[in-house]
Design a protein around this motif. Structure first.
Motif, PDB file in Angstrom:
ATOM      1  N   PHE A 147     -72.676  38.524   3.391  1.00  0.00           N
ATOM      2  CA  PHE A 147     -73.878  39.385   3.483  1.00  0.00           C
ATOM      3  C   PHE A 147     -73.399  40.664   3.374  1.00  0.00           C
ATOM      4  CE2 PHE A 147     -75.443  35.771   6.094  1.00  0.00           C
ATOM      5  CZ  PHE A 147     -76.274  35.297   5.031  1.00  0.00           C
ATOM      6  N   ALA A 148     -72.154  41.117   4.168  1.00  0.00           N
ATOM      7  CA  ALA A 148     -71.963  42.609   4.526  1.00  0.00           C
ATOM      8  C   ALA A 148     -71.288  43.009   2.988  1.00  0.00           C
ATOM      9  CB  ALA A 148     -70.440  42.575   5.033  1.00  0.00           C
ATOM     10  N   LYS A 149     -70.627  42.217   1.979  1.00  0.00           N
ATOM     11  CA  LYS A 149     -70.135  42.825   0.842  1.00  0.00           C
ATOM     12  C   LYS A 149     -71.316  43.186  -0.073  1.00  0.00           C
ATOM     13  CE  LYS A 149     -69.354  38.478  -1.946  1.00  0.00           C
ATOM     14  NZ  LYS A 149     -68.078  37.664  -2.295  1.00  0.00           N
ATOM     15  N   ARG A 150     -72.486  42.611   0.206  1.00  0.00           N
ATOM     16  CA  ARG A 150     -73.789  42.877  -0.713  1.00  0.00           C
ATOM     17  C   ARG A 150     -74.799  43.817   0.015  1.00  0.00           C
ATOM     18  NH1 ARG A 150     -72.468  37.318  -1.153  1.00  0.00           N
ATOM     19  NH2 ARG A 150     -72.531  36.570  -3.366  1.00  0.00           N
ATOM     20  N   LEU A 151     -74.204  44.417   1.294  1.00  0.00           N
ATOM     21  CA  LEU A 151     -75.080  45.334   1.705  1.00  0.00           C
ATOM     22  C   LEU A 151     -75.318  46.574   1.020  1.00  0.00           C
ATOM     23  CD1 LEU A 151     -76.884  45.786   4.433  1.00  0.00           C
ATOM     24  CD2 LEU A 151     -74.807  46.734   5.564  1.00  0.00           C
ATOM     25  N   GLY A 152     -76.339  47.029   0.744  1.00  0.00           N
ATOM     26  CA  GLY A 152     -76.654  48.440   0.075  1.00  0.00           C
ATOM     27  C   GLY A 152     -76.652  48.158  -1.459  1.00  0.00           C
ATOM     28  N   ILE A 153     -76.421  47.039  -2.030  1.00  0.00           N
ATOM     29  CA  ILE A 153     -76.484  46.744  -3.166  1.00  0.00           C
ATOM     30  C   ILE A 153     -77.991  46.876  -3.781  1.00  0.00           C
ATOM     31  CG2 ILE A 153     -76.074  45.240  -5.343  1.00  0.00           C
ATOM     32  CD1 ILE A 153     -73.471  44.497  -3.986  1.00  0.00           C
ATOM     33  N   LYS A 154     -78.607  47.633  -4.491  1.00  0.00           N
ATOM     34  CA  LYS A 154     -80.097  47.564  -5.057  1.00  0.00           C
ATOM     35  C   LYS A 154     -80.251  46.870  -6.355  1.00  0.00           C
ATOM     36  CE  LYS A 154     -80.601  51.873  -2.696  1.00  0.00           C
ATOM     37  NZ  LYS A 154     -81.387  53.541  -2.702  1.00  0.00           N
ATOM     38  N   LEU A 157     -85.636  36.939  15.459  1.00  0.00           N
ATOM     39  CA  LEU A 157     -85.751  35.606  15.879  1.00  0.00           C
ATOM     40  C   LEU A 157     -85.689  34.705  14.681  1.00  0.00           C
ATOM     41  CD1 LEU A 157     -87.636  33.577  17.376  1.00  0.00           C
ATOM     42  CD2 LEU A 157     -89.641  34.212  16.152  1.00  0.00           C
ATOM     43  N   LEU A 158     -84.726  33.638  14.900  1.00  0.00           N
ATOM     44  CA  LEU A 158     -84.562  32.772  13.781  1.00  0.00           C
ATOM     45  C   LEU A 158     -84.944  31.305  13.943  1.00  0.00           C
ATOM     46  CD1 LEU A 158     -80.612  33.525  13.681  1.00  0.00           C
ATOM     47  CD2 LEU A 158     -82.360  34.651  12.613  1.00  0.00           C
ATOM     48  N   VAL A 159     -85.825  30.838  12.832  1.00  0.00           N
ATOM     49  CA  VAL A 159     -86.535  29.585  12.962  1.00  0.00           C
ATOM     50  C   VAL A 159     -85.937  28.687  11.865  1.00  0.00           C
ATOM     51  CG1 VAL A 159     -88.735  28.308  12.803  1.00  0.00           C
ATOM     52  CG2 VAL A 159     -88.647  30.404  14.072  1.00  0.00           C
ATOM     53  N   ALA A 196     -76.464  24.070   1.194  1.00  0.00           N
ATOM     54  CA  ALA A 196     -77.272  25.186   0.667  1.00  0.00           C
ATOM     55  C   ALA A 196     -78.221  25.754   2.137  1.00  0.00           C
ATOM     56  CB  ALA A 196     -78.415  24.847  -0.216  1.00  0.00           C
ATOM     57  N   HIS A 197     -78.147  27.355   2.285  1.00  0.00           N
ATOM     58  CA  HIS A 197     -78.764  27.668   3.576  1.00  0.00           C
ATOM     59  C   HIS A 197     -79.403  28.938   3.168  1.00  0.00           C
ATOM     60  CE1 HIS A 197     -78.803  28.554   7.918  1.00  0.00           C
ATOM     61  NE2 HIS A 197     -79.763  28.770   7.651  1.00  0.00           N
ATOM     62  N   SER A 198     -80.831  28.922   2.733  1.00  0.00           N
ATOM     63  CA  SER A 198     -81.769  29.974   2.219  1.00  0.00           C
ATOM     64  C   SER A 198     -82.153  30.731   3.338  1.00  0.00           C
ATOM     65  CB  SER A 198     -82.760  29.575   1.278  1.00  0.00           C
ATOM     66  OG  SER A 198     -83.571  30.945   0.825  1.00  0.00           O
ATOM     67  N   VAL A 199     -82.145  32.059   3.506  1.00  0.00           N
ATOM     68  CA  VAL A 199     -82.737  32.856   4.452  1.00  0.00           C
ATOM     69  C   VAL A 199     -83.973  33.894   3.910  1.00  0.00           C
ATOM     70  CG1 VAL A 199     -82.107  34.591   6.169  1.00  0.00           C
ATOM     71  CG2 VAL A 199     -80.316  32.985   5.608  1.00  0.00           C
ATOM     72  N   ILE A 200     -84.994  33.465   4.670  1.00  0.00           N
ATOM     73  CA  ILE A 200     -86.183  34.253   4.164  1.00  0.00           C
ATOM     74  C   ILE A 200     -86.696  35.089   5.433  1.00  0.00           C
ATOM     75  CG2 ILE A 200     -88.702  33.944   3.237  1.00  0.00           C
ATOM     76  CD1 ILE A 200     -86.387  32.814   1.453  1.00  0.00           C
ATOM     77  N   THR A 201     -86.740  36.313   4.983  1.00  0.00           N
ATOM     78  CA  THR A 201     -87.257  37.281   6.125  1.00  0.00           C
ATOM     79  C   THR A 201     -88.746  38.059   5.936  1.00  0.00           C
ATOM     80  OG1 THR A 201     -86.523  39.069   7.313  1.00  0.00           O
ATOM     81  CG2 THR A 201     -85.738  39.184   5.349  1.00  0.00           C
ATOM     82  N   ALA A 202     -89.413  38.316   6.954  1.00  0.00           N
ATOM     83  CA  ALA A 202     -90.633  39.173   6.782  1.00  0.00           C
ATOM     84  C   ALA A 202     -90.810  39.802   8.007  1.00  0.00           C
ATOM     85  CB  ALA A 202     -91.981  38.105   6.478  1.00  0.00           C
ATOM     86  N   HIS A 203     -91.569  40.806   8.032  1.00  0.00           N
ATOM     87  CA  HIS A 203     -91.955  41.905   9.009  1.00  0.00           C
ATOM     88  C   HIS A 203     -92.865  40.961  10.025  1.00  0.00           C
ATOM     89  CE1 HIS A 203     -90.117  45.388   8.265  1.00  0.00           C
ATOM     90  NE2 HIS A 203     -91.028  45.741   7.067  1.00  0.00           N
ATOM     91  N   ARG A 204     -92.917  41.547  11.242  1.00  0.00           N
ATOM     92  CA  ARG A 204     -93.675  41.156  12.343  1.00  0.00           C
ATOM     93  C   ARG A 204     -94.439  42.281  12.970  1.00  0.00           C
ATOM     94  NH1 ARG A 204     -91.867  38.453  18.069  1.00  0.00           N
ATOM     95  NH2 ARG A 204     -93.760  37.327  18.591  1.00  0.00           N
ATOM     96  N   PRO A 212     -79.340  41.646  16.066  1.00  0.00           N
ATOM     97  CA  PRO A 212     -79.272  41.838  14.498  1.00  0.00           C
ATOM     98  C   PRO A 212     -77.954  41.600  13.617  1.00  0.00           C
ATOM     99  CG  PRO A 212     -80.431  43.610  15.594  1.00  0.00           C
ATOM    100  CD  PRO A 212     -79.701  42.816  16.711  1.00  0.00           C
ATOM    101  N   GLU A 213     -76.824  41.889  14.486  1.00  0.00           N
ATOM    102  CA  GLU A 213     -75.578  41.958  13.559  1.00  0.00           C
ATOM    103  C   GLU A 213     -75.033  40.407  13.854  1.00  0.00           C
ATOM    104  OE1 GLU A 213     -74.777  43.206  17.719  1.00  0.00           O
ATOM    105  OE2 GLU A 213     -76.244  43.887  16.109  1.00  0.00           O
ATOM    106  N   ASP A 214     -75.513  39.600  14.333  1.00  0.00           N
ATOM    107  CA  ASP A 214     -75.155  38.115  14.630  1.00  0.00           C
ATOM    108  C   ASP A 214     -75.948  37.090  13.333  1.00  0.00           C
ATOM    109  OD1 ASP A 214     -74.343  35.586  15.269  1.00  0.00           O
ATOM    110  OD2 ASP A 214     -75.304  35.461  17.362  1.00  0.00           O
ATOM    111  N   THR A 215     -74.837  36.992  12.333  1.00  0.00           N
ATOM    112  CA  THR A 215     -75.376  36.111  11.236  1.00  0.00           C
ATOM    113  C   THR A 215     -74.875  34.745  11.366  1.00  0.00           C
ATOM    114  OG1 THR A 215     -73.836  36.980   9.798  1.00  0.00           O
ATOM    115  CG2 THR A 215     -75.985  38.310   9.769  1.00  0.00           C
ATOM    116  N   GLN A 216     -74.105  34.282  12.197  1.00  0.00           N
ATOM    117  CA  GLN A 216     -73.425  32.864  12.165  1.00  0.00           C
ATOM    118  C   GLN A 216     -74.465  31.682  12.066  1.00  0.00           C
ATOM    119  OE1 GLN A 216     -70.161  32.230  12.268  1.00  0.00           O
ATOM    120  NE2 GLN A 216     -69.948  34.473  11.750  1.00  0.00           N
ATOM    121  N   ASP A 217     -75.574  31.936  12.654  1.00  0.00           N
ATOM    122  CA  ASP A 217     -76.477  30.731  12.253  1.00  0.00           C
ATOM    123  C   ASP A 217     -77.229  30.756  11.147  1.00  0.00           C
ATOM    124  OD1 ASP A 217     -76.714  29.595  15.056  1.00  0.00           O
ATOM    125  OD2 ASP A 217     -77.038  31.581  15.582  1.00  0.00           O
ATOM    126  N   MET A 218     -76.576  31.886  10.091  1.00  0.00           N
ATOM    127  CA  MET A 218     -77.197  31.843   8.926  1.00  0.00           C
ATOM    128  C   MET A 218     -76.170  31.251   7.838  1.00  0.00           C
ATOM    129  SD  MET A 218     -78.942  35.527   8.772  1.00  0.00           S
ATOM    130  CE  MET A 218     -79.782  36.209  10.070  1.00  0.00           C
TER     131      MET A 218
END
Length: 279
Positions: free
Chosen positions: A80-87, A225-227, A146-154, A195-201
């Motif tokens: 994730f880090a190496k793609r951070l900021g890529i638009k 919150l990770l579901v 495969a592990h897809s991560v989908i995020t949305a506001h709350r 927020p910085e903990d991505t091990q569960d993804m």
């Protein structure tokens, strides 16, 4: 002249009442507007998918699987880090984009009455109009490892989004629809992390996972919150069999009650003022 003056007074009073009611009811009608927008995008997406041949859809899904294969050996959080900021990433943007507008699929969570379009990336602009796919995670087409991560506001005042995600329970199902293919996932883990903990993804060998992500606690947004859900067999009509866990929208109810109270109070005050001036 006296009649004209009274009419102006009434116009001002009712104008203020109307403006006040618009402000008070903003969460309700804004959420309704956003739901209508999301529904329109979903309808347009399905029309675009229906316009493609079965062979074309199979080829597009196969491309997504090949893309996912390249992610298997990448480590979290570096992936994730190496793609951070890529638009803009032309390969990524060219996958699962049948409408050409960046929408790759649909996430449905019947238990909390949510159906949102899924877009490429998770920028602020994207998350204002729907759910975003985390760049660096697997594309949401299923498959082993495969592990897809989908995020949305709350908690947005203008839209519900993932506001009720914390209402989900282990065993609930949610659904991903991509290019006409529907995949079911059963919730097996609910966890709060920094927020910085991505091990569960991270990708787990042999497993087919999707994690839904939003901010928590409500209104503070200091954690995530990770579901997580694992893939299960999908049968037509599964969506309507899901139990519902819908939170009572107390904020909206209080706004409506306050709006009615203020409207009546202002009207009574205006009547009294007119009577006093008439004496």
């Amino acid at each position: 002249m006296q009649i004209v003056h009274k009419l102006k007074q009434n116009a001002v009073v009712f104008g203020l009442l109307f403006a006040g009611l618009l402000v008070l009811f903003y969460p309700a009608y804004s959420n309704l507007f956003n739901q209508m927008q999301a529904h329109r995008m979903i309808t347009d997406y399905r029309k675009a998918v229906d316009g493609k041949s079965d062979d074309t859809k199979k080829q597009e899904i196969a491309k997504a699987h090949r893309y996912n294969t390249k992610l298997i050996n990448e480590k979290v959080p570096e992936s994730f880090a190496k793609r951070l900021g890529i638009k803009h990433d032309s390969e990524y943007e060219g996958l699962l984009n049948p409408s050409g507008n960046g929408m790759m699929g649909i996430v449905s969570i019947p238990s909390i009455d949510v159906e949102l379009p899924i877009y490429h990336y998770t920028t602020n602009e994207i998350l204002e109009k729907g759910a975003g796919h985390l760049f660096g995670s697997s594309l949401p087409v299923g498959g082993k490892s495969a592990h897809s991560v989908i995020t949305a506001h709350r908690g947005l005042p203008s839209a519900k989004m993932f506001t009720d995600l914390d209402e989900l329970r282990n065993g609930d199902k949610f659904f991903i629809e991509v290019l006409g293919q529907k995949i079911a996932y059963k919730v097996d883990r609910i966890k709060t992390v920094k927020p910085e903990d991505t091990q569960d993804m991270k990708i787990i060998e042999g497993e087919d996972l999707v994690t839904l992500v939003t901010c928590t606690p409500y209104g503070q947004n200091t954690h995530r919150l990770l579901v997580r859900g694992h893939r299960v067999a999908y049968n037509a009509g599964d969506e309507v069999k899901e139990p519902t866990h819908r939170r009572i929208p107390w904020a909206h109810i209080l706004c409506i009650m306050l709006g009615v109270f203020l409207a009546v109070d202002c009207y009574v005050l205006a009547v009294r003022l007119r009577r006093n001036k008439g004496r």
